[in-house]
Design an enzyme around this catalytic site. Structure first.
Site, PDB file in Angstrom:
ATOM      1  CD  GLU A   1      -2.650   1.488   0.345  1.00  0.00           C
ATOM      2  OE1 GLU A   1      -3.601   0.724   0.166  1.00  0.00           O
ATOM      3  OE2 GLU A   1      -2.418   2.484  -0.385  1.00  0.00           O
ATOM      4  CG  PHE A   2       2.700   2.528  -2.863  1.00  0.00           C
ATOM      5  CD1 PHE A   2       4.064   2.515  -2.605  1.00  0.00           C
ATOM      6  CD2 PHE A   2       2.153   1.468  -3.574  1.00  0.00           C
ATOM      7  CE1 PHE A   2       4.875   1.477  -3.067  1.00  0.00           C
ATOM      8  CE2 PHE A   2       2.952   0.424  -4.046  1.00  0.00           C
ATOM      9  CZ  PHE A   2       4.313   0.427  -3.781  1.00  0.00           C
TER      10      PHE A   2
ATOM     11  NE  ARG B   1      -0.398  11.303  -0.593  1.00  0.00           N
ATOM     12  CZ  ARG B   1      -0.789  12.278  -1.405  1.00  0.00           C
ATOM     13  NH1 ARG B   1      -0.016  13.328  -1.590  1.00  0.00           N
ATOM     14  NH2 ARG B   1      -1.947  12.234  -2.031  1.00  0.00           N
TER      15      ARG B   1
ATOM     16  CG  ASN C   1       7.619   4.182   2.537  1.00  0.00           C
ATOM     17  OD1 ASN C   1       7.001   4.790   1.663  1.00  0.00           O
ATOM     18  ND2 ASN C   1       7.016   3.610   3.556  1.00  0.00           N
TER      19      ASN C   1
ATOM     20  CG  LEU D   1      12.878  18.099  -3.563  1.00  0.00           C
ATOM     21  CD1 LEU D   1      13.408  18.816  -4.800  1.00  0.00           C
ATOM     22  CD2 LEU D   1      14.054  17.548  -2.754  1.00  0.00           C
TER      23      LEU D   1
ATOM     24  N   GLY E   1      11.955  20.998   6.878  1.00  0.00           N
ATOM     25  CA  GLY E   1      11.170  21.128   8.100  1.00  0.00           C
ATOM     26  C   GLY E   1      11.936  20.531   9.269  1.00  0.00           C
TER      27      GLY E   1
ATOM     28  CB  CYS F   1       5.377   4.859   6.979  1.00  0.00           C
ATOM     29  SG  CYS F   1       3.745   4.115   7.109  1.00  0.00           S
TER      30      CYS F   1
ATOM     31  NE  ARG G   1       0.329   5.064  14.229  1.00  0.00           N
ATOM     32  CZ  ARG G   1      -0.108   4.165  13.357  1.00  0.00           C
ATOM     33  NH1 ARG G   1       0.085   2.882  13.593  1.00  0.00           N
ATOM     34  NH2 ARG G   1      -0.738   4.538  12.262  1.00  0.00           N
TER      35      ARG G   1
END
Ligand code: NAD
Length: 438
Positions: free
Chosen positions: A148-149, A151, A205, A247, A250, A257, A324
């Site tokens: 699964e990809f 978000r 990932n 890109l 932060g 993940c 998390r």
């Protein structure tokens, strides 16, 4: 009539699969080992918040497309496809804790299936895991790996708009019940080995995490040389070979993940004595990034003991209440370890285990009643709070924008001192920078 699809695990991935498949017209059975979760789900209450999710859940429960069960046997026995979407957190040594996946497959081995089932592992697992699990399924079903990809924050949307469907299998026949689910989406399907499919997920990932660490390293350098990372990264991202996604500098990537998946693949590389410098560097840059915010703060105010720090954002990213492995929470803990107190606000987080002396409040302005203000999650609504409204309540007049979401020039014109990540000290640069974010 088509057989139901059974989803084991009703977390972020399980819920997106349940709702996404129901949206595509399939009948779906949900099961989770937490009985309370199932009880609430039957009443249409999802275990986490995401825009529109409760409404979609109720719609499909009412339409009879989604059903929840108290036992795995009842949920799975009529299915010819079972999707396993249980958690795979990191262990102390960085390896993935696969106990929930093994427990789920063991549970499935005891189900009285009415058809020969395909078991699809959708949890993220390190290469080689699915081949091991296949031995446990041998004799009663087929095992495939279908990563699964999605978000968090746009989980159902992402489920329904994948760039590709990856399926790891030893025979395409075994994958048919899985691939037909997504036929109407008309997306490219990558049929490959189970091990390759596991590598595709883990390394996707790892690459996204690498891009974030790259952006952070560039931003730190921009601060040092007086450049503006917003413009620099925009200029880099326009190159099609690179692309603008991820890109964004932060305080680093957090969440359930990226960190654990990079640690997991680095651990696998280590066990095979294969070089994994990029994975290790990605993690090192990320671990150091929250410290930058603390250093900026110390440079400005000196000793943090006794300081009241207003914090905007606790979730690991905007659009979710998930804390998390949130770096925002990590920064709050680091502040507490230095004797500072936190007054935190997050638009989605209602409960968070914060260190003693720190508290969660209900509005951004309550949180801004503090000595300094830190923005730690990229919620766009923070930019909508007019700086005039908090200019006086931030007693030391200092704002650190750890996610580059605020308009630095606007903050500065309200009389506050503004620092972003890689935005240099010259706040006159920020209006140009903001054009990038839009
Ligand atoms: P989660 O912790 O939100 O949900 C896991 C669920 O599985 C929980 O509800 C738990 O109670 C349940 N569960 C655990 N053991 C079980 C068992 N034996 N039987 C039935 N239910 C059981 O996890 P998540 O975020 O949905 O992630 C699940 C997997 O998908 C992980 O491997 C993760 O790495 C991967 N993944 C997550 C995301 C994401 O954004 N969260 C995206 C892609 C992939």
């Amino acid at each position: 009539m088509a057989r139901p699809v059974c989803i084991v695990g009703t977390g972020y991935v399980g819920m997106a699969s349940l709702i996404g498949l129901a949206e595509l017209g399939w009948t779906v059975h949900g099961y989770d080992i937490i009985p309370e979760r199932i009880r609430k789900l039957r009443h249409g209450v999802a275990p986490y918040r995401e825009a529109g999710i409760d409404e979609l859940l109720r719609k499909h429960i009412d339409a009879g497309r989604i059903h929840f069960f108290d036992t795995l046997d009842a949920a799975a026995r009529d299915a010819d496809l079972v999707i396993v979407a249980v958690g795979t957190p990191a262990r102390e040594d960085g390896s993935a804790d696969l106990s929930a996946v093994y427990a789920a497959v063991d549970g499935l081995s005891k189900v009285s299936f009415s058809a020969w089932p395909t078991v699809c592992i959708r949890s993220t697992v390190p290469p080689g895991t699915s081949d091991d699990l296949a031995d446990l399924v041998d004799g009663w079903g087929e095992l495939i790996f279908g990563p699964e990809f999605l978000r968090e924050g746009s989980a159902v949307y992402d489920f329904l708009h994948p760039d590709r469907i990856v399926v790891g299998c030893t025979s395409t026949a075994a994958a048919v019940p899985y691939v037909r689910l997504f036929e109407s989406l008309q997306k490219p399907v990558v049929f490959t080995s189970r091990c390759n499919a596991e590598m595709i997920k883990c390394c996707s990932n790892a690459f996204l995490a690498l891009k974030i660490s790259f952006a952070n390293e560039i931003a730190n350098l921009c601060d040092a040389v007086g450049a503006t990372s917003d413009d620099v990264l925009r200029g880099i991202g326009y190159d099609k070979r690179i692309g603008p996604e991820f890109l964004r500098p932060g305080i680093g990537f957090g969440g359930p993940c990226f960190e654990k998946d990079v640690k997991s693949i680095a651990h696998v590389a280590g066990t095979h004595s294969v070089g994994h410098e990029l994975f290790a560097a990605t993690l090192r840059v990320n671990e150091a990034q929250p410290m930058r915010v603390l250093r900026m703060l110390e440079d400005e105010v000196g000793d943090l003991a006794g300081l009241t720090v207003g914090v905007w954002g606790l979730a690991f990213k905007a659009g979710t209440e998930d804390v998390r492995d949130s770096l925002a929470v990590r920064v709050v803990e680091m502040l507490s370890a230095r004797g500072a107190y936190t007054v935190a606000y997050d638009p989605a987080v209602r409960v968070a285990a914060l260190p003693a002396g720190s508290r969660l409040v209900q509005s951004p302005l309550e949180a801004a009643d503090a000595d300094v203000l830190l923005v730690l999650t990229d919620w766009p609504e923070f930019a909508a709070v007019h700086p005039e409204l908090y200019a006086r309540s931030v007693r030391r007049g200092f704002v650190i924008d750890g996610r580059n979401v605020l308009d630095g020039a606007r903050v500065a014109s309200a009389g506050l001192k503004y620092r972003g990540i890689g935005r240099s000290l010259d706040t006159t640069n920020t209006p140009v920078a903001l054009a990038l974010a839009q």
